[in-house]
Scaffold this active site. Structure first.
Site, PDB file in Angstrom:
ATOM      1  N   LYS A   1       0.859  -1.190   0.000  1.00 51.95           N
ATOM      2  CA  LYS A   1       0.000   0.000   0.000  1.00 51.95           C
ATOM      3  C   LYS A   1       0.888   1.230   0.000  1.00 51.95           C
ATOM      4  CE  LYS A   1      -3.097   2.689   3.041  1.00 51.95           C
ATOM      5  NZ  LYS A   1      -3.930   2.709   4.273  1.00 51.95           N
TER       6      LYS A   1
ATOM      7  N   ASP B   1       1.709   6.607   5.333  1.00 53.48           N
ATOM      8  CA  ASP B   1       0.709   5.646   4.870  1.00 53.48           C
ATOM      9  C   ASP B   1       1.141   4.900   3.599  1.00 53.48           C
ATOM     10  OD1 ASP B   1      -1.634   4.395   5.574  1.00 53.48           O
ATOM     11  OD2 ASP B   1      -2.912   5.732   4.391  1.00 53.48           O
TER      12      ASP B   1
ATOM     13  N   ASP C   1      -2.672  10.269   3.411  1.00 53.88           N
ATOM     14  CA  ASP C   1      -4.053   9.851   3.636  1.00 53.88           C
ATOM     15  C   ASP C   1      -4.783  10.889   4.483  1.00 53.88           C
ATOM     16  OD1 ASP C   1      -6.441   8.557   3.986  1.00 53.88           O
ATOM     17  OD2 ASP C   1      -5.656   6.986   5.325  1.00 53.88           O
TER      18      ASP C   1
ATOM     19  N   ASP D   1     -12.156   6.903   3.879  1.00 57.65           N
ATOM     20  CA  ASP D   1     -10.915   6.733   4.651  1.00 57.65           C
ATOM     21  C   ASP D   1     -10.491   5.262   4.722  1.00 57.65           C
ATOM     22  OD1 ASP D   1      -8.734   7.490   6.108  1.00 57.65           O
ATOM     23  OD2 ASP D   1      -9.816   7.813   7.998  1.00 57.65           O
TER      24      ASP D   1
ATOM     25  N   ARG E   1      -7.532  -0.733   1.434  1.00 62.10           N
ATOM     26  CA  ARG E   1      -8.037  -2.006   0.911  1.00 62.10           C
ATOM     27  C   ARG E   1      -8.458  -1.880  -0.547  1.00 62.10           C
ATOM     28  NH1 ARG E   1     -12.348  -2.106   5.687  1.00 62.10           N
ATOM     29  NH2 ARG E   1     -10.620  -0.958   6.609  1.00 62.10           N
TER      30      ARG E   1
ATOM     31  N   GLU F   1      -9.360   3.417   2.460  1.00 67.47           N
ATOM     32  CA  GLU F   1      -8.893   3.452   1.068  1.00 67.47           C
ATOM     33  C   GLU F   1      -7.818   2.413   0.778  1.00 67.47           C
ATOM     34  OE1 GLU F   1      -7.619   5.195   3.374  1.00 67.47           O
ATOM     35  OE2 GLU F   1      -5.480   4.987   3.003  1.00 67.47           O
TER      36      GLU F   1
ATOM     37  N   LYS G   1     -10.208  12.918   7.902  1.00 64.85           N
ATOM     38  CA  LYS G   1      -9.688  12.588   9.230  1.00 64.85           C
ATOM     39  C   LYS G   1      -9.687  13.841  10.097  1.00 64.85           C
ATOM     40  CE  LYS G   1      -6.435   8.894   7.966  1.00 64.85           C
ATOM     41  NZ  LYS G   1      -7.049   7.841   8.770  1.00 64.85           N
TER      42      LYS G   1
HETATM   43  N1  BES Z   1      -4.053   4.758   6.923  1.00 66.61           N
HETATM   44  C1  BES Z   1      -5.135   4.483   7.802  1.00 66.61           C
HETATM   45  C2  BES Z   1      -4.757   3.537   8.943  1.00 66.61           C
HETATM   46  C3  BES Z   1      -3.740   4.060   9.922  1.00 66.61           C
HETATM   47  C4  BES Z   1      -4.138   4.644  11.095  1.00 66.61           C
HETATM   48  C5  BES Z   1      -2.396   3.907   9.680  1.00 66.61           C
HETATM   49  C6  BES Z   1      -3.214   5.091  11.999  1.00 66.61           C
HETATM   50  C7  BES Z   1      -1.461   4.349  10.597  1.00 66.61           C
HETATM   51  C8  BES Z   1      -1.862   4.946  11.752  1.00 66.61           C
HETATM   52  C9  BES Z   1      -6.264   3.840   7.022  1.00 66.61           C
HETATM   53  O1  BES Z   1      -6.375   4.223   5.694  1.00 66.61           O
HETATM   54  C10 BES Z   1      -7.525   4.249   7.683  1.00 66.61           C
HETATM   55  O2  BES Z   1      -7.824   5.404   7.663  1.00 66.61           O
HETATM   56  N2  BES Z   1      -8.231   3.289   8.253  1.00 66.61           N
HETATM   57  C11 BES Z   1      -9.436   3.567   8.929  1.00 66.61           C
HETATM   58  C12 BES Z   1     -10.436   2.517   8.523  1.00 66.61           C
HETATM   59  C13 BES Z   1     -11.849   2.824   8.940  1.00 66.61           C
HETATM   60  C14 BES Z   1     -12.363   4.013   8.175  1.00 66.61           C
HETATM   61  C15 BES Z   1     -12.698   1.616   8.683  1.00 66.61           C
HETATM   62  C16 BES Z   1      -9.161   3.516  10.413  1.00 66.61           C
HETATM   63  O3  BES Z   1      -8.345   2.706  10.849  1.00 66.61           O
HETATM   64  O4  BES Z   1      -9.735   4.322  11.139  1.00 66.61           O
HETATM   65 ZN    ZN Z   2      -4.681   4.861   4.784  1.00 64.96          ZN
HETATM   66 MN    MN Z   3      -7.523   5.978   5.444  1.00 64.94          MN
END
Ligand code: BES
Ligand code: ZN
Ligand code: MN
Length: 492
Positions: free
Chosen positions: A256, A279, A261, A338, A342, A340, A268
């Protein structure tokens, strides 16, 4: 760009110890036993080591620690560093000791008189891993700082150098991973990232960049939907290392590479958003692993594929509620922009299998915040459909001291992804957020393809120094993946 400091392997000459400049380091066991080199340094310094060994400070010291004596009498060195290490130290103990020495030296030149210690190569690896600083955006004095050379004085320098070479290749790969992850998103755009990967062709890696028009043709709408709000173009970079038998199915590493992000329209919160420069950690780890494999000329076929994209809000960005069609043909209702990562991985995983029919696939991603809640910063989440591949990976990670913990999967979790209007939605609700993310990915893994998903959100980048790296990017995974390739994907 920072790479490894100069590391030299030289013949030990006890008569030259007194003239060594910079920092001189010797090995003493936790019981206070000195090898011939330490005994000579002790004599030259008129018993400084004997006094140290008899001190309360030494009694408290554990194996792997470094005790420093400043400006020792009888020696030209500015410091005499005593590395506390068993004669029969394990590889990881020696590595930790080497790293502790590099940390204590703070970038000054180090001469480690290791004599005939059986773990000299691992000491060198520890020194190499911890000799790292990310300085390209400092100016003035800090920018001038360069890492001093590292010299190992040995009874058999040629043999240790041969033993250390593949280890140092892995360290250099880990340094590339850190450089990429530490780089901010205005510098490391998708274009700059692709350019950095093209540099690997100098090492014999075949690098190819797929542009948006190519991705459209391939039908990667799921991936493209993530980047459509950004000014920096979405790309997929394919890196092939063909060190194995011609035509033998490769191991595929999929990363990824979200260069930033924001969350997109599902924006966010502001606090801490700056951390989302990391990210692209999955892609950075794939890149570092490919570099390590190429540097040590691994006799294996490995292909690295990274989805490079930026998740931004704009008038053109994907909306919550949009439905997109993946390369595989399945449709996805995007509930949360968010989630994204996957979407990026799903299409790249599918492409990797369609094009390369790999013997195994390992994807790496800073995929979920939930994995940090579950495992903290000590372990990556490991998800797999194949006990053999997974077992091999867990063994490799344990041997390299890189935390990894297997998580469960199953149809009940998969059902959380049911959509009213499309084949699936891109989020499964709050419960088991890291597992439902893995279930989403598994929908893009073919029946019979051994697969591992590594959720590295907690381990790719940390706020505190670790044993092997200063705060920031850790390089987690490069050593484990390099070892996995060596132990499970190389002939002979
Ligand atoms: N890049 C984030 C995950 C992340 C969070 C990486 C903190 C490093 C530190 C990912 O794209 C994300 O935003 N995931 C969301 C998923 C949710 C919307 C289902 C998350 O973990 O909140
Ligand atoms: Zn992300
Ligand atoms: Mn995200």
């Amino acid at each position: 760009m920072s790479t490894l400091p100069t590391i030299r392997f030289s013949e030990l000459d006890l008569n030259a110890l007194s003239g060594v400049e910079g920092r001189l380091a010797v090995l003493v066991s936790p019981q206070g036993e000195m090898d011939a080199v330490a005994r000579r340094a002790n004599r030259l310094s008129r018993g400084a080591l004997t006094r140290l060994v008899g001190s309360a400070r030494f009694a408290k010291a554990k194996g792997g620690e470094v005790l420093s004596l400043a400006f020792p009498a009888g020696l030209a060195a500015e410091a005499l560093d005593v590395v506390v290490l068993e004669k029969k130290a394990s590889a990881l103990d020696a590595r930790r000791a080497g790293a502790a020495l590099a940390k204590a030296a703070e970038g000054a030149a180090i001469t480690l008189a290791a004599g005939s210690h059986r773990r000299a190569a691992e000491l060198a690896l520890g020194l190499a891993l911890r000799s790292y600083d990310f300085l390209p955006h400092k100016t003035g004095e800090a920018a001038e700082k360069t890492l001093g050379a590292i010299t190992l004085l040995l009874r058999d320098p040629a043999a240790v150098e041969v033993e250390a070479a593949p280890l140092l290749a892995a360290a250099e790969g880990a340094h590339l991973t850190r450089d990429l992850i530490n780089e901010p998103a205005n510098v490391l755009t998708t274009t700059a990232f692709a350019d950095r990967l093209l540099e690997l062709s100098a090492l014999g890696v075949e690098v190819e960049v797929l542009e948006e028009a190519d991705l459209e043709k391939l039908g990667m709408r799921m991936l493209l939907s993530v980047g459509q709000g950004s000014a920096t173009p979405t790309k997929v970079v394919v890196m092939q290392w063909k060190g194995g038998e011609t035509g033998a199915a490769p191991l595929a590493l999929v990363g990824k590479g979200v260069v930033f992000d924001t969350g997109g329209i599902s924006l966010k919160p502001g606090a801490g958003m700056e951390d989302m420069t990391m990210d692209m950690g999955g892609a950075g780890t794939v890149a570092g692993t490919m570099k390590a494999l190429a540097l040590r000329k691994a006799p294996a076929n490995v292909v690295g594929l990274v989805g490079l994209v930026e998740n931004m809000p704009s008038g053109e960005a994907t909306r919550p509620g949009d439905v997109v069609t993946s390369m595989k043909g399945d449709t996805v209702e995007i509930i949360n922009t968010d989630a994204e990562g996957r979407l990026v991985l799903g299409d790249v995983l599918w492409y990797a299998q369609e094009r390369f029919a790999p013997a195994g696939v390992i994807d790496l991603a800073t995929l979920t915040g939930a994995i940090i809640i579950g495992l903290g910063h000590e372990n990556a989440g490991v998800f797999s459909n194949d006990d053999t591949l997974c077992g091999n990976f867990l063994k490799a990670a344990a041997a390299e001291g890189e935390g990894a913990w297997r998580m469960p999967m199953g149809p009940a979790y998969d059902r959380q992804l049911k959509s009213r209007i499309a084949d699936m939605k891109n989020v499964g609700g709050r419960p088991a957020g890291s597992i439902t993310a893995a279930q989403f990915l598994q929908r893009f893994v073919k029946e019979g393809t051994p697969w591992i998903h590594l959720d590295i959100a907690g381990v790719a980048h940390v706020k505190e120094d670790t044993a092997y790296a200063p705060a920031g990017a850790t390089g987690w995974g490069v050593l484990a993946l390099n070892r996995l390739v060596r132990d499970a994907f190389e002939a002979g």
